[in-house]
Scaffold this active site. Structure first.
Site, mmCIF file in Angstrom:
data_model
loop_
_atom_site.group_PDB
_atom_site.id
_atom_site.type_symbol
_atom_site.label_atom_id
_atom_site.label_comp_id
_atom_site.label_asym_id
_atom_site.label_seq_id
_atom_site.Cartn_x
_atom_site.Cartn_y
_atom_site.Cartn_z
ATOM 1 C CG HIS B 105 -2.080 -0.913 1.147
ATOM 2 N ND1 HIS B 105 -1.943 -2.277 1.186
ATOM 3 C CD2 HIS B 105 -3.412 -0.674 0.992
ATOM 4 C CE1 HIS B 105 -3.141 -2.838 1.072
ATOM 5 N NE2 HIS B 105 -4.046 -1.894 0.956
ATOM 6 C CD GLN B 126 -3.607 8.486 -1.060
ATOM 7 O OE1 GLN B 126 -3.119 9.561 -0.731
ATOM 8 N NE2 GLN B 126 -2.870 7.390 -1.175
ATOM 9 C CB VAL B 158 -3.459 0.504 5.430
ATOM 10 C CG1 VAL B 158 -4.652 0.211 4.516
ATOM 11 C CG2 VAL B 158 -2.159 0.162 4.721
ATOM 12 C CG LEU B 159 -7.960 5.587 7.540
ATOM 13 C CD1 LEU B 159 -8.245 4.928 8.891
ATOM 14 C CD2 LEU B 159 -7.761 7.086 7.742
ATOM 15 C CB ALA B 161 -8.614 7.601 2.434
#
Lengths: 211, 211
Positions: B105, B126, B158-159, B161
């Site tokens: 990622h 993003q 890691v999210l 988003a």
């Protein structure tokens, strides 16, 4: 901000991997300088995971996940140790995962080659084996065999092309097409490892490419 | 010659994945038509492995191996069933393999974004979270936190988003930076699954993206 994901402007050069794009990009999508320079194992052990995946991400074709997992096993004592961890990861996968690795490979002299969509490593290997200069009849013959193979086994025919001549490819393909599926999965994974061994050897100094 | 590795000129459109290149290319390196059209599960079940990897290869970021393995589990009864097989593959990996997924990622608002090297999915996510329009101070703050996180856990933050606003990202990063490593690995993988769920939902018709 540390440079965790790019080796540009650093002494270690990548294998110039490409996901089919120009300019060459690493498995993490970073632009890469052209060319390959060898490195020693101390340099490998000093890499953060971003550098490591950039350099080794295509040792197993289009499977940067494997290099990214292998990084957890550092430090490595040398080429054989590094190789051992790549292969151990492959061996520990369930059959569907092993077939998944094979499915990330292109056909030999296939559609990806024709479209310029091969990784840099794969293009070099297919070119070295003479597969980029086949006549129309040879290409057609290979395409037919590749299609039969895919239909029979559910993954593409994988062969360490650098170790074979162009004449051997259709012969070997026709032979393996007759093998029982479980045996053929083992044979195909053995080829993946041969390819990985050669790619690793290319990246490390002082290690001749084993045949 | 069957079209095993390209969906061009076919009714099913891909998620327009890209390994950072223009024009967009699939995980197998094929050029792709722009745009995304939904599909039903019957269409998914009729795909050969090349089509399947082209379409679903970036459900888990830069891990086409996982989609390629999941293809072995067809037919799928629907979105949830498909999702279940992606997640089961992740859960069955050893910790190093799970960390390997995370290491594929990009950082949020990081180097790959600045260089235009994100996959199409990641760029869209993003961008949707407002991370492509941060001011210099916000970018610097995130870069510092990302670097601390990478140094502490050995994988990037890691999210999902799309499910958070731009203000939530540094706050969540700072919070998770304090978590014990084993707990944080679980949290990060849960985010990988949220991202995968949203990407799968985008690809299939009639399924709202779960939050």
């Amino acid at each position: 901000m540390p440079s965790c994901c790019c080796i540009k402007n650093k002494p270690v050069r990548s294998a110039n991997s490409s996901w089919g794009a120009e300019p060459p990009r690493s498995p993490r999508g970073e632009p890469r300088p052209a060319g390959t320079a060898a490195m020693d194992i101390e340099k490998v052990n000093s890499m953060d995971f971003g550098e490591f995946v950039d350099v080794f991400g295509n040792v197993i074709e289009r499977c940067p996940l494997i290099a990214a997992a292998v990084w957890s096993q550092r430090p490595f004592s040398g080429l054989e140790d590094l190789e051992k961890h790549f292969f151990a990861f492959i061996d520990a996968l369930p059959p569907s995962g092993q077939e998944g690795i094979l499915r990330c490979h292109p056909d030999l002299a296939g559609r990806e080659l024709l479209r310029g969509a091969l990784t840099a490593e794969s293009l070099r290997e297919q070119s070295g084996a003479g597969l980029t200069s086949l006549g129309a009849a040879e290409r057609l013959r290979l395409a037919e065999l590749n299609a039969q193979y895919r239909a029979r086994f559910g993954f593409p025919f994988v062969l360490a092309a650098r170790l074979r001549g162009r004449e051997a490819v259709p012969r070997e393909l026709a032979r393996r097409l007759q093998c029982p599926p479980a045996q053929e999965l083992r044979a195909a994974l053995a080829e993946v490892k041969k390819i990985g061994r050669l790619r690793l050897a290319d990246l490390l100094a002082g290690h001749p490419a084993p045949r």
